[in-house]
Design a protein around this motif. Structure first.
Motif, short mmCIF file in Angstrom:
data_model
loop_
_atom_site.label_atom_id
_atom_site.label_comp_id
_atom_site.label_asym_id
_atom_site.label_seq_id
_atom_site.Cartn_x
_atom_site.Cartn_y
_atom_site.Cartn_z
N ASP A 133 24.79 -59.91 -48.26
CA ASP A 133 25.31 -61.09 -48.97
C ASP A 133 24.15 -61.94 -49.49
O ASP A 133 24.16 -62.39 -50.65
N LEU A 190 28.11 -67.23 -46.98
CA LEU A 190 27.73 -65.83 -46.76
C LEU A 190 27.88 -65.48 -45.29
O LEU A 190 27.98 -66.37 -44.43
N TYR A 211 29.19 -63.19 -57.54
CA TYR A 211 28.83 -62.89 -56.15
C TYR A 211 30.06 -62.90 -55.27
O TYR A 211 30.28 -61.99 -54.45
N GLU A 212 30.90 -63.94 -55.40
CA GLU A 212 32.04 -64.07 -54.51
C GLU A 212 33.06 -62.95 -54.69
O GLU A 212 33.57 -62.40 -53.70
N LEU A 261 23.50 -62.58 -53.39
CA LEU A 261 23.62 -63.94 -53.94
C LEU A 261 22.32 -64.35 -54.63
O LEU A 261 22.34 -64.90 -55.74
N GLY A 272 21.19 -63.83 -42.47
CA GLY A 272 21.71 -63.96 -43.82
C GLY A 272 21.04 -65.07 -44.60
O GLY A 272 20.62 -64.88 -45.75
N MET A 275 31.72 -59.94 -53.03
CA MET A 275 31.66 -60.15 -51.58
C MET A 275 33.05 -60.08 -50.96
O MET A 275 33.23 -59.50 -49.88
#
Length: 398
Positions: free
Chosen positions: A333, A313, A355-356, A337, A33, A359
């Protein structure tokens, strides 16, 4: 800032001019990641530095085969510009799947006909191509994080075991299950799931362990019963990689002396008394000492409120029990990101917030799917529900 020797990776050119006005990114953890994040940032001209506790890329074995999925892992590698390199790593024929009864009877046998969407590669080789695609100096090896603290205004100070520190304007925890960055965002800690895996290897199996090699076949093999199972995969050549699953308390495993490999293997194999010898041989005939892998998970639906200048992530954000998605999710992720940061070069907080939210939703869906998968594998109806899932998936393959 500490400057230990960097990776010997050959630089890969960015596909766009460096965006000098964007915030450089500090990444903790050089797993798949973190490396995908660093590579996709590089593609977009955004500078990043990765700090990794291990002293070198070859410090330890990198695990076994990964199936890289069409909906997450493969798009992440495409965003990294590494599809061709990834395709060169694929081990042909390893998508074959078979399920055996405890007595060795074949219940399901699906060859790899080349139409599957989950090609298999070795984790270590995938990590290698990501490392080689980063500019020299991106990864700082031998940097074990021992502490991190907020300095205000979205800045954080990271302290390393050797006494050095680094100050970040944007910090990403890609440091796995026991993340040292997570406490900046969340008080959640991984909890034992009630099940552990015991990992073994057989080498040159076609010659030295022919019955076990025949039982495993060309790809993945599952022999399951309620609360336990023997799962194996053929890797390169005649290497068979086995994960024995047992639903037992941690204290039960603690009573086994894993410093006595033969004794530990015999104790684990005793839980499969009466099973076919070609299956129990995957435990008792191991060419490596059995390794205990307790399975931990973060709470389902784990999330946090936005904290300026830091995010997570992969397993640091949403550790789950194994479901075949962990590495794929971590890479996805990282790619998502990086693309969010590239899309908001002057508004890091907007990039992190977007992003969050995506996710969190993605991870919650996968966590629910994982619970269902483990019930199919180790619940009272196993293996019939799992075989039905395999059959349905094969019939729906384009």
């Amino acid at each position: 800032m500490p400057t230990t020797p960097a990776t010997s990776a050959t630089p890969a050119p960015a596909t766009s001019a460096p965006a000098t006005s964007v915030t450089p990114v500090t990444i903790v953890g050089a797993g798949l990641g973190g490396l995908t994040l660093a590579r996709v940032l590089h593609v977009h001209g955004i500078p990043a530095t990765v700090y990794e506790a291990e002293p070198s890329p070859a410090a330890r074995a990198q695990g076994g085969l990964l199936d890289i999925h069409e909906q997450n892992g493969q798009p992440a590698l495409a965003a990294a510009g590494l599809t061709e390199e990834f395709r060169a790593l694929v081990l042909e024929g390893r998508e074959a799947t078979r399920a055996l009864a405890p007595d060795g009877t074949v219940l399901h046998d699906e060859p790899d006909d080349g139409t599957g969407g989950r090609p298999e590669v070795l984790r270590g080789e995938l990590r290698r191509i990501l490392l080689e695609a980063l500019p020299a100096g991106t990864v700082r090896w031998g940097h074990k994080v021992t502490g991190v603290r907020a300095l205000g205004a979205g800045r954080h100070e990271v302290t390393f075991a050797h006494g050095g520190t680094v100050t970040s304007d944007l910090l990403v925890g890609a440091d796995g299950a026991w993340s040292r960055i997570r406490p900046l965002l969340s008080a959640a800690t991984p909890a034992y799931s009630g099940m552990s895996f015991v990992e073994t290897y057989l080498h040159d199996a076609d010659t030295r362990h022919p019955a076990a090699a025949k039982a495993v076949g060309d790809g993945a093999m599952f022999a399951l019963a309620p609360g336990k199972g023997i799962q194996a995969h053929r890797e390169t050549g005649g290497t068979l990689h086995t994960y024995v699953a047992l639903r037992r308390p941690e204290d039960w495993f603690a009573a086994i002396d894993f410093t006595d490999p033969a004794g530990a293997a015999a104790r684990i194999a005793a839980e499969f008394d009466g099973w076919a010898p070609e299956l129990t041989a995957l435990i008792t005939d191991g060419d490596t000492a059995p390794v205990l892998r307790p399975l931990h998970a973060l709470p389902d639906g784990h999330r946090w409120h936005r904290v300026p200048g830091v995010t997570l992530l992969g397993d640091a954000a949403h550790l789950m029990i194994p479901n075949g998605e962990g590495a794929n999710l971590a890479m996805y992720d990282g790619a998502e990101l990086a693309q969010a940061l590239a899309a908001h070069p002057h508004d890091t907080e907007a990039a992190l917030a977007g992003y969050e939210e995506a996710m969190f939703a993605r991870a919650a869906t996968e966590a629910a799917d994982t619970v269902r998968l483990h019930e199919l594998m180790f619940g009272d109806d196993t293996p019939h529900g799992l075989i039905a899932m395999f059959t349905a998936a094969h019939h729906h393959t384009p």
